[in-house]
Enzyme design. Structure first.
Site, PDB file in Angstrom:
ATOM      1  N   LYS A 520      47.565  33.824  39.399  1.00 42.06           N
ATOM      2  CA  LYS A 520      48.281  33.597  38.282  1.00 42.06           C
ATOM      3  C   LYS A 520      47.964  32.467  37.809  1.00 42.06           C
ATOM      4  O   LYS A 520      48.866  31.718  36.913  1.00 42.06           O
ATOM      5  CB  LYS A 520      49.599  33.987  38.278  1.00 42.06           C
ATOM      6  N   THR A 523      42.458  32.557  36.919  1.00 40.75           N
ATOM      7  CA  THR A 523      41.040  32.838  37.694  1.00 40.75           C
ATOM      8  C   THR A 523      40.441  34.035  37.023  1.00 40.75           C
ATOM      9  O   THR A 523      39.172  33.867  37.181  1.00 40.75           O
ATOM     10  CB  THR A 523      41.380  33.121  39.164  1.00 40.75           C
TER      11      THR A 523
END
Length: 781
Positions: A520, A523
């Site tokens: 989160k 990525t």
């Protein structure tokens, strides 16, 4: 209050003496911390009013005497409060004209490389204190409590306490701490002398009140490889078989149940002279006197077989041979020729071992490396227990004593206090590799182990034991449970491993860098941007975890290296391969695993405000209908009290909050990877200006061709983030699950998390500056 089971070492930089101490501790698997160089600041000695170290060792007494008085007093105070002892070594390192040196604090002389008692601070009774030594048998007098080891070639103890004969004396002295409350052991020389090795274990055990101690039992197994393999005139004769049986019978008097393990490749039986073939027949006739284990039918190496069916068929030939001759293979043990396929793992070998032989255990010299041998360890793969295998100075070509490489004195040194003795002293379990040629000719195998066992009984209190291979393997992993899980090393990092690895496999298909998370933080967007680069390729998608392989952080790791490598394409010229698994960043085991397989490869970390990351994870779980996230507000989640709140809510809380302690997790990475291989991506910049973020990333990764992302990225107002600009002029964006719009975080949660992460963010700033990394904009603000 007692201290923990750990040793604190003070060593000179690049010292061979200090290296010897470390090797001894690594052999017996005692944890230790090393302090080297000019010691101005002591390490932290306590945690929560508990001592960190059970024993403190100085490789040189003068290092201790040279400490600043405040540091020396602090160490002494720690030793008194936590009942911690000290060990000092004295070895010649001064110019002759500077000796003798009076060490006034202990009233000892340091003269011509020897320690001589002038006036002992307290009575010394090591003999009684060590209860005849836990490990050592003493064969000499103890004048005034002083234990002296005369160092003469024959190891005959001739005690002469006169100054004229001091060049022969190596004393070990115990100060029982009667006057200052600190027990100390002084060694008059290094650990090179074999009795000092034993006494070092005794000293650690005594000073730590048994916390740094290993049992006296030593379990061992002797494998005789290649029983039917060998050129004519080098193989066993009937007299050799009789000698082998007689020696085995003699050992069983003191070591109940002992049996040699005989390894066979059935194809080569009766391949010697007529007399040697008669010996083969006698072995078959007397086969029930031994335990047998399979090699391969014709000694082929397992990694030459890419087809498991063919490999299994080949093993079946050897099994049928064993059945015809009534071999006792009930030990479910096997050894691969040249150790090929055991490590690095050839999956076909493990599959066929189970299918054809139902193998439970094996052994190898190759895990983790052939050298140094004191770091050999065990592991379990596909329910087969792999034990470390040790050499004993004998190889296929060492058949005649007078022709031993370097002279017979070399073999005697190995036996009499050398590397073979060390294996028995330090390892609770040993599997020794020998070959049939060592039991014919001069019968060096019998000579070596007969002499070694007598040497052990003469000088130590060790108790030699025997168990069949399966029981031995189970015992090994009961003693060392931490070794059950394997570590996969890069097979191309060592020539030896490359030699026993399939030529069809290629390390170039391993990733050049890994995006490790945390989750989160953006990525997935980074992964997507990277795949747009014409010379960058990602791993193939997983059917269960999509673009993430999640190899290093979970159960996938135990599927093995072949499984992992199947996710990567064969690289083309100038192609860079990468992997992205955001679960890696905050998992404790990942840095060690990843750097073991991918040394000197970059890891990419994306950082955003940890409070935003925590909120994003909560909303992510809420969107996936997590029961706790649906029932409780974000503020209730992050402020829930362990022990009062439901376990499921605490679990959600930990996944929200724990990954955000960035400094702690980066420190874990820095234990295994040099800072130059860590690349920090500002997650906010990646979202607001991805072209700049990708330029920085390509530069940090050393790309030779910088791709211009500003030409292929366009901000999509409807989505609220950047998307790929297609040649048609349209945009291609990430799926509906990415870039969700959430309500703003409530102010109570903002204020709470601001305080919660304040100390961690401060440490993160200091850490990034310390390793010369850019400070993300959100952190600067």
């Amino acid at each position: 209050m007692p201290a923990r089971q750990k040793v604190l070492l003070f060593l000179h930089p690049k010292s061979t003496v200090g290296k010897g101490i470390q090797i001894a501790l690594e052999f017996v698997r005692f944890k230790f911390q090393v302090q080297t160089g000019d010691i101005r600041n002591l390490p932290v000695l306590t945690d929560d009013n508990k001592g960190r170290y059970a024993v403190i060792v100085f490789e040189d007494l003068f290092m201790y005497l040279g400490l600043q008085s405040a540091n020396r007093n602090a160490l002494d105070k720690y030793c008194r409060e936590y009942n911690v002892g000290m060990i000092f070594l004295l070895h010649y390192h001064k110019k002759p004209e500077e000796d003798p040196l009076l060490i006034s604090q202990f009233n000892l002389y340091f003269l011509l490389n020897q320690l001589i008692v002038r006036r002992i601070l307290s009575p010394l009774h090591i003999y009684k204190q060590f209860k005849v030594g836990k490990y050592i048998k003493y064969h000499f007098h103890q004048p005034q409590g002083l234990i002296i080891f005369p160092c003469v070639k024959e190891y005959e103890f001739l005690l002469d306490n006169t100054i004229e004969n001091q060049e022969k004396l190596y004393p070990v002295i115990l100060d029982r701490g009667i006057y200052d409350g600190i027990q100390r052991v002084f060694f008059g020389s290094t650990l090179k002398f074999f009795l000092n090795k034993i006494m070092f274990l005794d000293a650690l055990s005594y000073l730590s009140y048994g916390r740094l101690s290993i049992p006296l039992e030593r379990y061992f197994q002797i494998d005789i490889d290649d029983v039917f393999v060998g050129i004519p005139d080098t193989r066993l004769l009937i007299s050799d078989v009789n000698a082998l049986l007689n020696f085995q019978s003699q050992l069983r008097k003191n070591i109940p149940g002992f049996s040699f393990q005989l390894g066979f490749s059935g194809k080569f039986i009766y391949s010697g002279t007529d007399a040697e073939s008669e010996a083969d027949r006698m072995l078959l006739k007397m086969s029930d006197e031994f335990l047998w284990f399979p090699h391969m039918w014709s000694h082929m190496q397992a990694h030459w077989f890419l087809n498991a069916t063919k490999l299994c068929d080949y093993m079946e030939l050897n099994r049928q041979f064993a059945i015809r001759h009534n071999f006792n293979t009930s030990s479910h043990y096997a050894v691969a020729p040249h150790h090929a396929g055991v490590y690095p793992v050839h999956e076909q070998l493990y599959y066929c071992w189970k299918k054809i032989w139902n193998i439970s255990s094996t052994s190898t010299e190759e895990y983790l490396s052939l050298r140094p041998d004191h770091k050999r360890r065990g592991f379990i793969h596909k329910n087969i227990m792999v034990l470390p295998r040790q050499t004993c100075g004998l190889f296929t070509h060492t058949m005649v004593l007078d022709m031993y490489p370097g002279g017979q004195e070399i073999l005697l040194e190995i036996i009499d206090g050398g590397s073979l003795f060390q294996s028995f002293l330090y390892n609770q379990i040993n599997v020794f590799m020998t070959h049939q040629s060592n039991y014919g000719n001069d019968r060096l195998g019998l000579f070596t182990f007969d002499r070694e066992i007598k040497f052990i009984y003469k000088w130590t209190n060790l108790r030699l034991k025997y168990e069949p291979p399966m029981a031995l393997a189970r015992r090994y992993f009961n003693i060392y449970p931490e070794e059950r899980e394997p570590l996969w090393k890069n097979p191309c990092a060592q020539r030896r491993h490359l030699e026993i690895w399939s030529e069809e496999k290629n390390c170039n298909s391993l990733p050049s860098f890994v995006v490790v998370g945390p989750q989160k933080t953006g990525t997935t967007a980074l992964y997507w941007f990277l795949t747009m680069h014409p010379h960058v390729k990602s791993n193939h998608p997983s059917p269960t975890t999509f673009e993430e392989v999640q190899f290093f952080s979970g159960s996938n790791y135990f599927k093995g290296l072949d499984w992992y490598m199947s996710f990567f394409p064969t690289p083309e010229n100038n192609t860079v391969i990468f992997e992205k698994s955001a679960t890696y960043f905050d998992q404790q085991v990942v840095p060690k695993r990843l750097t073991m397989l991918l040394p000197s490869k970059h890891v990419v970390v994306v950082l955003i405000d940890p409070a935003k990351r925590a909120y994003s994870w909560y909303q992510h779980m809420r969107s996936h209908n997590d029961a706790s996230a649906s029932k409780y507000s974000f503020y209730e989640t992050i402020t829930a009290q362990p022990g009062k709140a439901p376990p499921a809510l605490i679990s959600l809380q930990r996944r929200c909050l724990d990954p955000g302690f960035y400094a702690r997790h980066l420190e874990n990475w820095l234990e295994y990877i040099q800072s130059q291989y860590i690349v920090i991506v500002d997650g906010d910049l990646l979202k607001s200006d991805p072209s700049s973020a990708m330029f920085n990333l390509q530069t940090d990764l050393g790309f030779t061709e910088i791709y211009q992302y500003d030409k292929i990225l366009k901000f999509d107002k409807r989505k609220g983030f950047f998307c790929q600009l297609l040649p048609t002029g349209k945009t291609k964006c990430l799926g509906r699950g990415k870039g969700r719009q959430y309500p703003d975080m409530d102010q109570l949660s903002v204020k709470y998390l601001d305080t919660y992460y304040k100390e961690s963010n401060t440490k993160l700033t200091e850490l990034l500056r310390g390793i010369n990394k850019p400070i993300p904009g959100w952190l600067s603000e």
